[in-house]
Design a protein around this motif. Sequence first.
Motif, PDB file in Angstrom:
ATOM      1  N   GLU A  62       0.838  -1.189   0.000  1.00 49.26           N
ATOM      2  CA  GLU A  62       0.000   0.000   0.000  1.00 49.26           C
ATOM      3  C   GLU A  62       0.879   1.248   0.000  1.00 49.26           C
ATOM      4  O   GLU A  62       2.004   1.197   0.473  1.00 49.26           O
ATOM      5  N   THR A 201      -8.046   3.418  -1.482  1.00 49.32           N
ATOM      6  CA  THR A 201      -9.258   4.210  -1.672  1.00 49.32           C
ATOM      7  C   THR A 201     -10.408   3.583  -0.898  1.00 49.32           C
ATOM      8  O   THR A 201     -11.432   4.203  -0.699  1.00 49.32           O
ATOM      9  N   ARG A 202     -10.221   2.342  -0.504  1.00 46.33           N
ATOM     10  CA  ARG A 202     -11.290   1.662   0.214  1.00 46.33           C
ATOM     11  C   ARG A 202     -10.633   0.816   1.297  1.00 46.33           C
ATOM     12  O   ARG A 202      -9.524   0.329   1.142  1.00 46.33           O
ATOM     13  N   GLU A 203     -11.331   0.663   2.389  1.00 53.54           N
ATOM     14  CA  GLU A 203     -10.855  -0.202   3.459  1.00 53.54           C
ATOM     15  C   GLU A 203     -10.962  -1.643   2.968  1.00 53.54           C
ATOM     16  O   GLU A 203     -12.031  -2.086   2.604  1.00 53.54           O
ATOM     17  N   LYS A 209      -6.458  -8.674   4.848  1.00 54.92           N
ATOM     18  CA  LYS A 209      -5.260  -8.138   5.488  1.00 54.92           C
ATOM     19  C   LYS A 209      -4.580  -9.178   6.368  1.00 54.92           C
ATOM     20  O   LYS A 209      -3.361  -9.238   6.437  1.00 54.92           O
ATOM     21  N   TYR A 214       2.047  -7.153   5.209  1.00 55.04           N
ATOM     22  CA  TYR A 214       1.722  -5.795   4.816  1.00 55.04           C
ATOM     23  C   TYR A 214       3.001  -4.995   4.592  1.00 55.04           C
ATOM     24  O   TYR A 214       3.931  -5.055   5.392  1.00 55.04           O
ATOM     25  N   TYR A 216       4.109  -1.071   3.572  1.00 57.31           N
ATOM     26  CA  TYR A 216       3.754   0.295   3.203  1.00 57.31           C
ATOM     27  C   TYR A 216       4.921   0.910   2.445  1.00 57.31           C
ATOM     28  O   TYR A 216       6.036   0.963   2.962  1.00 57.31           O
TER      29      TYR A 216
ATOM     30  N   GLU B  23      -2.445 -13.275  13.465  1.00 58.67           N
ATOM     31  CA  GLU B  23      -1.305 -12.398  13.193  1.00 58.67           C
ATOM     32  C   GLU B  23      -0.198 -12.608  14.232  1.00 58.67           C
ATOM     33  O   GLU B  23       0.988 -12.555  13.916  1.00 58.67           O
ATOM     34  N   VAL B  51       1.086  -5.157  11.700  1.00 52.42           N
ATOM     35  CA  VAL B  51       0.458  -3.860  11.431  1.00 52.42           C
ATOM     36  C   VAL B  51      -0.054  -3.843  10.011  1.00 52.42           C
ATOM     37  O   VAL B  51       0.705  -4.048   9.076  1.00 52.42           O
ATOM     38  N   LYS B  52      -1.320  -3.581   9.809  1.00 52.27           N
ATOM     39  CA  LYS B  52      -1.885  -3.640   8.470  1.00 52.27           C
ATOM     40  C   LYS B  52      -2.464  -2.292   8.028  1.00 52.27           C
ATOM     41  O   LYS B  52      -3.393  -2.229   7.249  1.00 52.27           O
ATOM     42  N   ASP B  53      -1.896  -1.237   8.557  1.00 53.16           N
ATOM     43  CA  ASP B  53      -2.373   0.093   8.216  1.00 53.16           C
ATOM     44  C   ASP B  53      -1.188   1.062   8.301  1.00 53.16           C
ATOM     45  O   ASP B  53      -0.550   1.158   9.350  1.00 53.16           O
ATOM     46  N   GLY B  54      -0.891   1.734   7.195  1.00 52.98           N
ATOM     47  CA  GLY B  54       0.255   2.629   7.163  1.00 52.98           C
ATOM     48  C   GLY B  54       0.227   3.693   8.253  1.00 52.98           C
ATOM     49  O   GLY B  54       1.261   4.067   8.798  1.00 52.98           O
ATOM     50  N   ARG B 259      -8.266  13.273   4.973  1.00 51.54           N
ATOM     51  CA  ARG B 259      -8.628  13.126   3.568  1.00 51.54           C
ATOM     52  C   ARG B 259      -8.884  11.666   3.183  1.00 51.54           C
ATOM     53  O   ARG B 259      -9.944  11.361   2.647  1.00 51.54           O
ATOM     54  N   ARG B 263     -12.537  10.003   2.172  1.00 48.63           N
ATOM     55  CA  ARG B 263     -12.664   9.359   0.865  1.00 48.63           C
ATOM     56  C   ARG B 263     -13.158   7.926   1.030  1.00 48.63           C
ATOM     57  O   ARG B 263     -14.044   7.475   0.321  1.00 48.63           O
ATOM     58  N   LYS B 264     -12.586   7.236   2.019  1.00 48.71           N
ATOM     59  CA  LYS B 264     -13.011   5.856   2.249  1.00 48.71           C
ATOM     60  C   LYS B 264     -14.466   5.796   2.693  1.00 48.71           C
ATOM     61  O   LYS B 264     -15.229   4.935   2.257  1.00 48.71           O
ATOM     62  N   VAL B 267     -16.668   6.240  -0.341  1.00 44.06           N
ATOM     63  CA  VAL B 267     -16.724   5.032  -1.176  1.00 44.06           C
ATOM     64  C   VAL B 267     -17.599   3.964  -0.528  1.00 44.06           C
ATOM     65  O   VAL B 267     -18.431   3.337  -1.167  1.00 44.06           O
ATOM     66  N   ARG B 271     -21.114   2.562  -2.120  1.00 39.91           N
ATOM     67  CA  ARG B 271     -21.299   1.145  -2.447  1.00 39.91           C
ATOM     68  C   ARG B 271     -22.499   0.564  -1.719  1.00 39.91           C
ATOM     69  O   ARG B 271     -23.244  -0.229  -2.269  1.00 39.91           O
ATOM     70  N   ARG B 274     -25.510   1.608  -3.568  1.00 42.29           N
ATOM     71  CA  ARG B 274     -25.673   0.930  -4.839  1.00 42.29           C
ATOM     72  C   ARG B 274     -26.176  -0.502  -4.642  1.00 42.29           C
ATOM     73  O   ARG B 274     -26.992  -0.999  -5.368  1.00 42.29           O
ATOM     74  N   ARG B 275     -25.605  -1.154  -3.623  1.00 39.77           N
ATOM     75  CA  ARG B 275     -25.993  -2.536  -3.393  1.00 39.77           C
ATOM     76  C   ARG B 275     -27.480  -2.636  -3.049  1.00 39.77           C
ATOM     77  O   ARG B 275     -28.140  -3.602  -3.314  1.00 39.77           O
ATOM     78  N   ASP B 364     -12.611  18.928  -3.795  1.00 38.63           N
ATOM     79  CA  ASP B 364     -11.939  18.624  -2.549  1.00 38.63           C
ATOM     80  C   ASP B 364     -12.439  19.579  -1.470  1.00 38.63           C
ATOM     81  O   ASP B 364     -12.148  20.762  -1.505  1.00 38.63           O
ATOM     82  N   GLU B 367     -10.444  22.459   0.305  1.00 40.25           N
ATOM     83  CA  GLU B 367     -10.245  23.776  -0.298  1.00 40.25           C
ATOM     84  C   GLU B 367     -11.269  24.772   0.235  1.00 40.25           C
ATOM     85  O   GLU B 367     -10.941  25.890   0.586  1.00 40.25           O
TER      86      GLU B 367
END
Lengths: 314, 481
Positions: A62, A201-203, A209, A214, A216, B23, B51-54, B259, B263-264, B267, B271, B274-275, B364, B367
Motif C-alpha cells: 500500500e 481508496t477503500r478499506e 489483510k 503488509y 507500506y 497475526e 500492522v496492516k495500516d500505514g 482526507r 474518501r473511504k 466510497v 457502495r 448501490r448494493r 476537494d 479547499e
Amino acid sequence: MSALDPREELAQRLGLLHLPPLRFDSPRDVRERLAQHDYLSDDSIASVTFLADRLAKPILVEGPAGTGKTALAKAVADSIGARLIRLQCYEGLDESKALYEWNYRKQLLRIQAGRPEGSAEEWSHLEEDIFAEEFLLTRPLLEAITATDPVVLLIDEVDRVELETEALLLEILSEYQVSIPELGTVKAQQIPMVFLTSNNTRELSEALKRRCLYLYVGYPDVERERDIILSRVPGISTALAEQIAQVVRSLRMLDLKKAPSVSETLDWARTLVVLGREEIGEADATATLHILLKYQSDIERATKELLGRSKPVA
Amino acid sequence: MLNLLGDFIGELRAAGIPVSMSEHVDSARAMEAIDLSDRSLVKNSLAATLVKDGDHMPVFNTAFEVFFANRSLASVEEMLNAEDEDSDEMTREGAAGASGPGQSRGEGGGASSSMSAQELADLLFRALRDGNREALRQAANEAVTRYAGMEPGRPVGGTYYLYRTLRNLELDKLEERLSQVSLAPGESEDVLVQRLARDEARARVEMLKAEIEREIRERLVDDRGAQALAKSVRKPLPEDLDVMHANRDEMAQLERALRPLSRKLAVRLARRRRRRHRGPIDLRHTVRRSLSTGGVPIDLRFKPPRPAKPEIIVIADISGSVASFARFTLHLVHAISSQFSKVRSFVFVDGLDEVSRLFEGVDDPSEAVARINAEADVIAFDGHSDYGRAFLTFHERFADQITKRSTILILGDARNNYHQAHAEVIADLKYRARAVYWLNPEPTSYWDSGDSIVSQYAPYCDKVIECRTLRQLEAFVGELA
Ligand SMILES: Nc1ncnc2c1ncn2[C@@H]1O[C@H](COP(=O)(O)OP(=O)(O)OP(=O)(O)O)[C@@H](O)[C@H]1O
Ligand SMILES: [Mg+2]
C-alpha cells in the motif's frame, strides 16, 4: 522446528511434489538483485519481500500513487527469472475475468461441427467434449496457480474490486485450488510469489489483510530517489539527480493537494536532461513545475514557497 | 509474563492497533524463519505481520524502539519462550548485557566533562555536515549526558529530557551554520538553491533530534524497564487523537488522516447505497407500465429502497478552541454530500453566515474549508462565541426553510461566555425538523462546567453526543447517511 516450516506445511496441504526453491538468500540478496533490474528498494521492501518468500505468503503493498508498488512486482519477477502474471482490478471485475470462462464461441463451433443426430448418448458425449480443458479460457488467477514455469502473480489495485470479488481472491490465496463444476478441482502446481497493490481508496477486509504480509511503500528518501533517477534516466549527472531529489523532497514537505510521485520525478528529470541542464535554477524550475504538480493551486503554492522571495533565515 | 513477543503485542493492542490471534502466530513464525541478529529484519518482519495500516506505523515504531531498545536477540527462545523472572527485570538485564555502544554509557558522564560546550557543538556540527552516523551517535550521547539531567527513577516522560537537551544545543544556529556550508559563494543568490540548502540542513537537524530521542529512550528503558516506559510514551493512533487538545504535530497528523478517511467513508457509503439500489417491486407502477406491452410485465418497477435522502443542515461554532473540530466535521459531511439530498452549512461566532456556496463545484472539500476563515462573516460584536445570538439569527433568516426532511447538526462546546442561551430557538427548530443532533468535542465530564450550558439545549436535541476523535466523528457521520 522444521515441522513448523510454513512452506512445507503448505506444500503438504496442496500435495505439491516438491517444495519450491527458496528464491532469495537474504534481504541483502533481494536488494542487490532488484537493483540489477533497476529497482531501488530499501530495508523494509527488501525485508518483507524476503520474508514473503520464506513464509510463502502474499504481500499487500500500500502507499501513495506512483511510488513503485507495481514496479516492485515486475522487478521481483525479473530478478528471479519468473513470468509476471497480472490481474488488473477494476470495479465490476468478476470471476469470468479473474478466474476462468468457457469459450462459448469455440463450443458452439464444435457443436455445429459435431451435429449429433439426437440420441441421448451422443449428446452426453458432446457435452463431455465441449467442457474439456481445450474450451477453457484461463484467466490470470487460474493461470498463475496452474502454470508449471515459475511465475509471479500481481493483483494490481485490489481496492477497486467489490467486496464479493475480494472474497473470491481471498479464497484462491488461501486454498490455492479452484473448483470448476464441469471439470472438477484444479490444484496448484506451485506456490507463486503474490503481490497485491492498493491505493487505499477503500478499506480492505480484515480477512484479506490478515492473510497477507503488509508493506507500506511511502515516498523514497533523498538518497534512494537520487539512485532511482540515476538508474532510470540515461545520461543524467549525479549532481543533477541529487538536486532533483532535493527539490522533490522540499515540495513534498509543503501542504499540497497532490505531492509529486516518483514517476513525476522521473518525467521531470527526463525533461531537464532533454533541455540540456546540468543544474536547476529558479527559472528552469518555474518553467517546468507543471510536470511535477498537477493542480494549479499546488503550482501557485510551490512557486510562492519555494521560488518566491527568500525570507532571511531566523 | 509470557514472553517478549507476547508483551510487545500486548503493548500494540493497548495502543489501539488491532492484532488478531492469527497475526500473533504469523509473527512468531516469522521470527523462526529469519536471522534474529539482523535488527532491521526483525523490525520489518514484525511490522509486516502485525500492522496492516500505514497510519499505524509511527505507533508501532515507538513501541518497537522501547521493547527492543539496544537488544540484540540471541535466540528465538529468548524472544518466544516463557521467562520465570519478572519481565522488567529481564529487559533490564538484557539491555545491559547486550548493548554494544551503550556500554560506554556508564563512563559517558565522566568522559564528557573533558569536553567543553564549544567542543560538543563542533562535534555535532561536523557529524551532521559529514552525515557521519557513528559520530552523531557519540555526540548525541554526550549531549544527553551533559544537558538532560536525567535522574534515575524519576517518573517524567522522555519529552521533558528531550526538551532540556535541545534547549541547550541552540539548534537554530546549528541549522543556519549547516545551510551556509553547502552554498558555494556564487550560488547563494538563487532563491531555490538557498531554499534547498535550508531544507537539507533542517533534515539533518531532524536526524540529530531522532538520535537524541533514541539515546534518552534507551536510558529510560534501562532505568524503568520496557513495559513501564512503553506505557508512559504511548501515543494514540491518529484516529484516536483528541481533536480539541491536539498539539501542532498531532494536528498535522489529523489533517493527513482526514482526507483518506473521508474518501473511504464516501466510497463505502456509495457502495452500500448501490448494493441496495432496489427496493421491493412497485406493483401498481409495474402494471401501469405493462399496458404498453400488452399486459406482459416486462419492465419491472421498484419502490425506492429507503426513505429519501435527508437534507443536512450544519450549524458550526468556529471560534478558537473548537475551530478545528468544525473544520473536520464540515470536511467529512461535504465529502459524502452525494449521500444527502442537500447539505447547507452555517458557521458562527457571535454572528452567523451561510458558507454553502464555498463548497459548490469543488472536488476537494478541504479547499472550501480553508476559505471559511477568510470569507465567512461571523463576528458581529466582540468575537466571543454567543450561541444564543447565533441561533436567533439563524431562526430569523432560515427557520421557514426547515422541514421534516431536514436533519440539523449543531457543532460546538456550548461555551456561551455567559450570554443568554435562547434555548427556545432550538425547541422550535426541533419541532420543524426531522432531527436535531448536537456534537460536542469536549469530554462529557466538562459539560456544564464554567460557561458551558449543554444541558440548557439538551432537552430539545434528539441526542447530544460527545465527539472527540476522528473515529467517533466518522462513525456518527456514517450513520447519518
Ligand atoms: N524503487 C524504484 N526503483 C526504480 N524505479 C521506480 C521505483 N519506484 C518507482 N519507480 C518508477 O516509478 C514508476 C511508477 O511506479 P509504479 O507504476 O510502480 O507506481 P505504483 O506505486 O504502482 O503507482 P499507482 O499507485 O499509481 O499504480 C515506475 O515506472 C518506475 O519506473
Ligand atoms: Mg500501480
